[in-house]
Design a protein around this motif. Structure first.
Motif, PDB file in Angstrom:
ATOM      1  N   ARG A   1       0.964  -1.081   0.134  1.00  0.00           N
ATOM      2  CA  ARG A   1      -0.443  -0.217  -0.079  1.00  0.00           C
ATOM      3  C   ARG A   1       0.496   1.196   0.245  1.00  0.00           C
ATOM      4  NH1 ARG A   1      -3.433   2.413   4.902  1.00  0.00           N
ATOM      5  NH2 ARG A   1      -2.995   4.261   3.774  1.00  0.00           N
ATOM      6  N   LYS A   2       0.264   2.539  -0.225  1.00  0.00           N
ATOM      7  CA  LYS A   2       1.199   3.749  -0.770  1.00  0.00           C
ATOM      8  C   LYS A   2       1.099   4.170   0.829  1.00  0.00           C
ATOM      9  CE  LYS A   2       2.253   4.356  -5.142  1.00  0.00           C
ATOM     10  NZ  LYS A   2       2.354   4.623  -6.293  1.00  0.00           N
ATOM     11  N   VAL A   3       1.512   5.568   1.537  1.00  0.00           N
ATOM     12  CA  VAL A   3       0.833   6.158   3.291  1.00  0.00           C
ATOM     13  C   VAL A   3       1.646   7.824   1.804  1.00  0.00           C
ATOM     14  CG1 VAL A   3       1.703   6.619   4.770  1.00  0.00           C
ATOM     15  CG2 VAL A   3       1.371   4.342   4.557  1.00  0.00           C
ATOM     16  N   ASN A   4       0.154   8.307   2.113  1.00  0.00           N
ATOM     17  CA  ASN A   4       0.881   9.942   0.878  1.00  0.00           C
ATOM     18  C   ASN A   4       1.844  10.431   0.291  1.00  0.00           C
ATOM     19  OD1 ASN A   4      -0.291  11.214   4.172  1.00  0.00           O
ATOM     20  ND2 ASN A   4       1.791  10.630   4.759  1.00  0.00           N
ATOM     21  N   GLY A   5       0.678   9.490  -0.683  1.00  0.00           N
ATOM     22  CA  GLY A   5       0.974   8.684  -1.744  1.00  0.00           C
ATOM     23  C   GLY A   5       2.394   7.796  -2.247  1.00  0.00           C
ATOM     24  N   LYS A   6       3.140   7.577  -1.311  1.00  0.00           N
ATOM     25  CA  LYS A   6       4.324   7.125  -1.410  1.00  0.00           C
ATOM     26  C   LYS A   6       4.436   5.884  -1.431  1.00  0.00           C
ATOM     27  CE  LYS A   6       6.910  11.076  -2.228  1.00  0.00           C
ATOM     28  NZ  LYS A   6       6.540  11.819  -1.700  1.00  0.00           N
TER      29      LYS A   6
ATOM     30  N   THR B   1       7.342  13.196  12.004  1.00  0.00           N
ATOM     31  CA  THR B   1       6.762  13.535  11.168  1.00  0.00           C
ATOM     32  C   THR B   1       6.709  14.210   9.699  1.00  0.00           C
ATOM     33  OG1 THR B   1       5.356  14.718  13.231  1.00  0.00           O
ATOM     34  CG2 THR B   1       4.262  16.100  10.911  1.00  0.00           C
ATOM     35  N   ILE B   2       8.337  14.471   9.718  1.00  0.00           N
ATOM     36  CA  ILE B   2       8.587  14.610   7.866  1.00  0.00           C
ATOM     37  C   ILE B   2       8.573  13.810   7.541  1.00  0.00           C
ATOM     38  CG2 ILE B   2      10.141  15.254   6.401  1.00  0.00           C
ATOM     39  CD1 ILE B   2      10.589  17.642   8.364  1.00  0.00           C
ATOM     40  N   LEU B   3       9.071  12.508   8.201  1.00  0.00           N
ATOM     41  CA  LEU B   3       9.295  10.286   7.944  1.00  0.00           C
ATOM     42  C   LEU B   3       8.070  10.757   7.057  1.00  0.00           C
ATOM     43  CD1 LEU B   3      12.155   9.233  10.029  1.00  0.00           C
ATOM     44  CD2 LEU B   3      12.275   9.623   7.741  1.00  0.00           C
ATOM     45  N   ASP B   4       6.771  10.521   8.138  1.00  0.00           N
ATOM     46  CA  ASP B   4       5.689   9.876   7.605  1.00  0.00           C
ATOM     47  C   ASP B   4       5.051  10.707   6.123  1.00  0.00           C
ATOM     48  OD1 ASP B   4       2.857   8.353   8.694  1.00  0.00           O
ATOM     49  OD2 ASP B   4       1.876  10.915   8.787  1.00  0.00           O
ATOM     50  N   LYS B   5       5.565  12.033   6.192  1.00  0.00           N
ATOM     51  CA  LYS B   5       4.907  12.929   5.183  1.00  0.00           C
ATOM     52  C   LYS B   5       5.696  11.464   3.273  1.00  0.00           C
ATOM     53  CE  LYS B   5       2.721  16.100   6.293  1.00  0.00           C
ATOM     54  NZ  LYS B   5       2.443  15.740   7.612  1.00  0.00           N
ATOM     55  N   MET B   6       6.550  11.386   3.855  1.00  0.00           N
ATOM     56  CA  MET B   6       7.214  10.127   2.691  1.00  0.00           C
ATOM     57  C   MET B   6       7.065   9.083   3.104  1.00  0.00           C
ATOM     58  SD  MET B   6      11.085  11.834   3.662  1.00  0.00           S
ATOM     59  CE  MET B   6      11.589  12.986   4.318  1.00  0.00           C
ATOM     60  N   GLY B   7       6.294   8.333   3.910  1.00  0.00           N
ATOM     61  CA  GLY B   7       5.959   7.194   3.363  1.00  0.00           C
ATOM     62  C   GLY B   7       6.135   6.500   4.808  1.00  0.00           C
ATOM     63  N   ILE B   8       7.323   6.533   5.653  1.00  0.00           N
ATOM     64  CA  ILE B   8       7.698   6.120   6.133  1.00  0.00           C
ATOM     65  C   ILE B   8       7.573   5.712   7.476  1.00  0.00           C
ATOM     66  CG2 ILE B   8      10.662   6.073   7.477  1.00  0.00           C
ATOM     67  CD1 ILE B   8      11.536   7.520   4.457  1.00  0.00           C
ATOM     68  N   ALA B   9       7.808   4.974   8.748  1.00  0.00           N
ATOM     69  CA  ALA B   9       6.588   4.938   9.813  1.00  0.00           C
ATOM     70  C   ALA B   9       7.415   4.429  11.049  1.00  0.00           C
ATOM     71  CB  ALA B   9       5.502   3.799   9.445  1.00  0.00           C
TER      72      ALA B   9
ATOM     73  N   ILE C   1      15.992   1.041   3.870  1.00  0.00           N
ATOM     74  CA  ILE C   1      16.648   1.805   4.846  1.00  0.00           C
ATOM     75  C   ILE C   1      17.434   2.724   4.033  1.00  0.00           C
ATOM     76  CG2 ILE C   1      18.725   1.662   5.972  1.00  0.00           C
ATOM     77  CD1 ILE C   1      18.528  -1.636   6.549  1.00  0.00           C
ATOM     78  N   ASP C   2      17.446   2.787   2.667  1.00  0.00           N
ATOM     79  CA  ASP C   2      17.772   3.309   1.814  1.00  0.00           C
ATOM     80  C   ASP C   2      16.978   5.164   1.701  1.00  0.00           C
ATOM     81  OD1 ASP C   2      20.309   2.806   1.190  1.00  0.00           O
ATOM     82  OD2 ASP C   2      19.441   1.961  -0.582  1.00  0.00           O
ATOM     83  N   ALA C   3      15.744   4.690   1.635  1.00  0.00           N
ATOM     84  CA  ALA C   3      14.741   5.322   1.449  1.00  0.00           C
ATOM     85  C   ALA C   3      15.006   6.337   3.057  1.00  0.00           C
ATOM     86  CB  ALA C   3      13.344   4.721   1.590  1.00  0.00           C
ATOM     87  N   LEU C   4      14.836   5.556   4.467  1.00  0.00           N
ATOM     88  CA  LEU C   4      14.754   6.208   5.229  1.00  0.00           C
ATOM     89  C   LEU C   4      16.012   6.917   5.805  1.00  0.00           C
ATOM     90  CD1 LEU C   4      13.814   5.818   9.151  1.00  0.00           C
ATOM     91  CD2 LEU C   4      15.996   4.295   8.929  1.00  0.00           C
ATOM     92  N   VAL C   5      17.772   6.576   5.306  1.00  0.00           N
ATOM     93  CA  VAL C   5      18.546   7.374   5.786  1.00  0.00           C
ATOM     94  C   VAL C   5      18.195   9.017   4.374  1.00  0.00           C
ATOM     95  CG1 VAL C   5      20.680   7.852   4.609  1.00  0.00           C
ATOM     96  CG2 VAL C   5      19.719   5.733   6.040  1.00  0.00           C
ATOM     97  N   GLU C   6      17.350   8.388   3.336  1.00  0.00           N
ATOM     98  CA  GLU C   6      17.282   9.333   2.681  1.00  0.00           C
ATOM     99  C   GLU C   6      16.317  10.667   3.552  1.00  0.00           C
ATOM    100  OE1 GLU C   6      19.007  11.040  -0.057  1.00  0.00           O
ATOM    101  OE2 GLU C   6      20.257   9.300   0.642  1.00  0.00           O
ATOM    102  N   GLY C   7      15.226   9.567   3.930  1.00  0.00           N
ATOM    103  CA  GLY C   7      14.242  10.915   4.399  1.00  0.00           C
ATOM    104  C   GLY C   7      14.473  11.778   5.653  1.00  0.00           C
ATOM    105  N   VAL C   8      15.559  11.130   6.434  1.00  0.00           N
ATOM    106  CA  VAL C   8      16.147  11.284   7.787  1.00  0.00           C
ATOM    107  C   VAL C   8      17.175  12.896   7.396  1.00  0.00           C
ATOM    108  CG1 VAL C   8      17.879  11.141   9.095  1.00  0.00           C
ATOM    109  CG2 VAL C   8      15.983   9.772   8.435  1.00  0.00           C
ATOM    110  N   LYS C   9      17.997  12.389   6.341  1.00  0.00           N
ATOM    111  CA  LYS C   9      19.183  14.082   6.034  1.00  0.00           C
ATOM    112  C   LYS C   9      17.815  14.535   4.872  1.00  0.00           C
ATOM    113  CE  LYS C   9      22.366  10.741   3.784  1.00  0.00           C
ATOM    114  NZ  LYS C   9      22.987  10.663   2.897  1.00  0.00           N
ATOM    115  N   LYS C  10      16.396  14.550   4.570  1.00  0.00           N
ATOM    116  CA  LYS C  10      15.645  15.844   4.321  1.00  0.00           C
ATOM    117  C   LYS C  10      14.973  16.462   5.482  1.00  0.00           C
ATOM    118  CE  LYS C  10      13.768  14.239  -0.272  1.00  0.00           C
ATOM    119  NZ  LYS C  10      12.976  13.908  -0.899  1.00  0.00           N
TER     120      LYS C  10
END
Ligand code: PMP
Length: 404
Positions: free
Chosen positions: A16-21, A347-355, A389-398
């Motif tokens: 599934r997608k969360v917030n479009g991701k 909250t920002i990670l959630d916007k990227m679909g990362i729980a 995990i790569d997506a998480l790392v990118e999300g944390v950097k953002k």
């Protein structure tokens, strides 16, 4: 062979997608996801044989009873309990701990001592504090060090012939530390104390053998190990379960009731008052089948790879601090970005679909130890991937860029 892409197909929620991701689910230490094989068992129960158990002569009731008791046997085999009646169905870890704490109300005396660790979930602190208030027993705490490990030399000093009970988690939910429970149990037994191990976080990663551990009580929740919420078990040694008084009164837990006197049922029913979570118990058995088919050794090995990869990648982010760097730990990474509140990162990670989970993780004393309000916690399961995990790392950097 362990193949994560094949495994992922078993979990409908992962597509599934969360917030479009695409969903990246890293909140496994709070609750794990459910494979189709377990969902099918739940649907089958309500579609085909939903009935109350143990007291029906009709076929549906007998079918449901058989399946429920088969699940108890599966759980007995999984944890290698000596008897099926040492497996008490509960609503989860919290219920199991409260059941034992309540039982010890009639055993502990003023001045007796009980030992907890600094690494506990509130579920394994508060029921014992309530017990101490009721009985006058004294609560002692095994301290932790900066790495998030228990200081066993201090534990040695706390133990004495006054110690009646020790309760420690197998794995810390907030930091992922694997505690040396074999050592803790042996030392407690040497002074004649009983031991309860909170296995809520260990059960998804490690197959505990309660006889080998010689543990007195071991508690788990099904929802951490691919099963449904609202069900778990308490394992207790037969002699202890016979000694403890019932927890709740009601139907199912009695032998005979008159207004003058009630006698109680034998184990395990003595501790199972009322209609249980029948479907949940059966689905718990199915979840164990599912995880055992993959194999706990395969699961642990793969998750360790994820842990090492995630630790390395996250550590490369400047200003990111990881809490809990124990030598023996499971796939949990608790961290903070310097000067940024964990809630904002989550909250920002959630916007990227990362729980991920943010906050004190029901382990406030650990946060107090590090003098922080909370952490961001990413906890990996065997169905997660390095790409996630790569997506998480990118999300944390953002998040760092946006919040600095
Ligand atoms: N102990 C530990 C170590 C946990 O991680 C949890 C769940 N977060 C609990 C106890 C409580 O489990 P439950 O809410 O399923 O009763």
């Amino acid at each position: 062979m362990f193949n994560v892409e094949t495994i992922r197909k078993d979990f409908p929620i992962l597509s599934r997608k969360v917030n479009g991701k695409p969903l990246v689910y890293f909140d496994n230490a709070a609750t794990s996801q459910t494979p189709q094989q377990v969902i099918d068992v739940i649907v089958d129960y309500y579609s085909n044989y939903n009935a109350n158990i143990h007291r029906g002569v009709h076929s549906l009731s007998q079918e449901a009873t058989d399946k429920y008791e088969q699940a108890r046997h599966k759980i007995q085999n999984h944890f290698n309990a000596k008897f099926a009646h040492e497996i008490i169905f509960t609503s989860g870890t919290t219920h199991g701990i409260n059941l034992v704490a309540n039982g010890f109300s009639s055993i502990l005396k003023d001045g007796d001592e009980v030992i907890v660790s600094a690494l506990e979930h509130h579920s394994n602190i508060v029921p014992w504090q309530m017990l101490c208030e009721r009985t006058g027993a004294i609560l002692k705490v095994i301290p932790m060090n900066q790495e998030g490990e228990l200081v066993i030399s201090e534990y040695d000093k706390l133990l004495s012939n006054k110690t009646k009970l020790v309760f420690v988690n197998h794995i810390s939910n907030a930091l992922g530390t694997i505690n040396p429970i074999e050592n803790i149990i042996t030392k407690a037994h040497n002074v004649g104390a009983a031991v309860l191990i909170d296995g809520a976080q260990a059960s998804p990663h490690i197959k505990a053998d309660v006889q080998k551990l010689d543990v007195d009580f071991y508690v788990v929740s099904a929802h951490k190990m691919c099963g449904p919420t609202g069900v778990g078990i308490l394992y207790g040694k037969e002699e202890w379960l016979n000694k403890l008084p019932p927890y709740q009164g009601g139907g199912e837990m009695i032998a005979e009731v008159t207004f003058e006197k009630t006698t109680y049922a034998t184990l395990p029913h003595k501790f199972e008052a009322g209609t249980p979570n029948i479907c949940g118990g059966i689905a718990f058995g199915a979840a164990l089948d599912y995880m055992n088919a993959i194999g706990f050794e395969n699961i642990a090995k793969y998750e360790h790879e994820l842990l090492e990869y995630g630790t390395q990648k996250l550590s490369e982010i400047e200003g990111l601090k990881i809490y809990g760097t124990a030598k023996h730990k499971t796939s949990v990474i608790s961290f903070n970005l310097e000067g940024i509140h964990p809630y904002d990162v989550g909250t920002i990670l959630d916007k990227m679909g990362i729980a991920v989970r943010t906050g004190h993780h029901c382990a406030q004393p650990i946060m107090d130890f590090y003098k922080i309000p909370g952490t961001v916690r990413a906890s990996f399961a065997f169905y997660n991937t390095k790409q996630e995990i790569d997506a998480l790392v990118e999300g944390v950097k953002k998040a760092k860029l946006m919040l600095s």
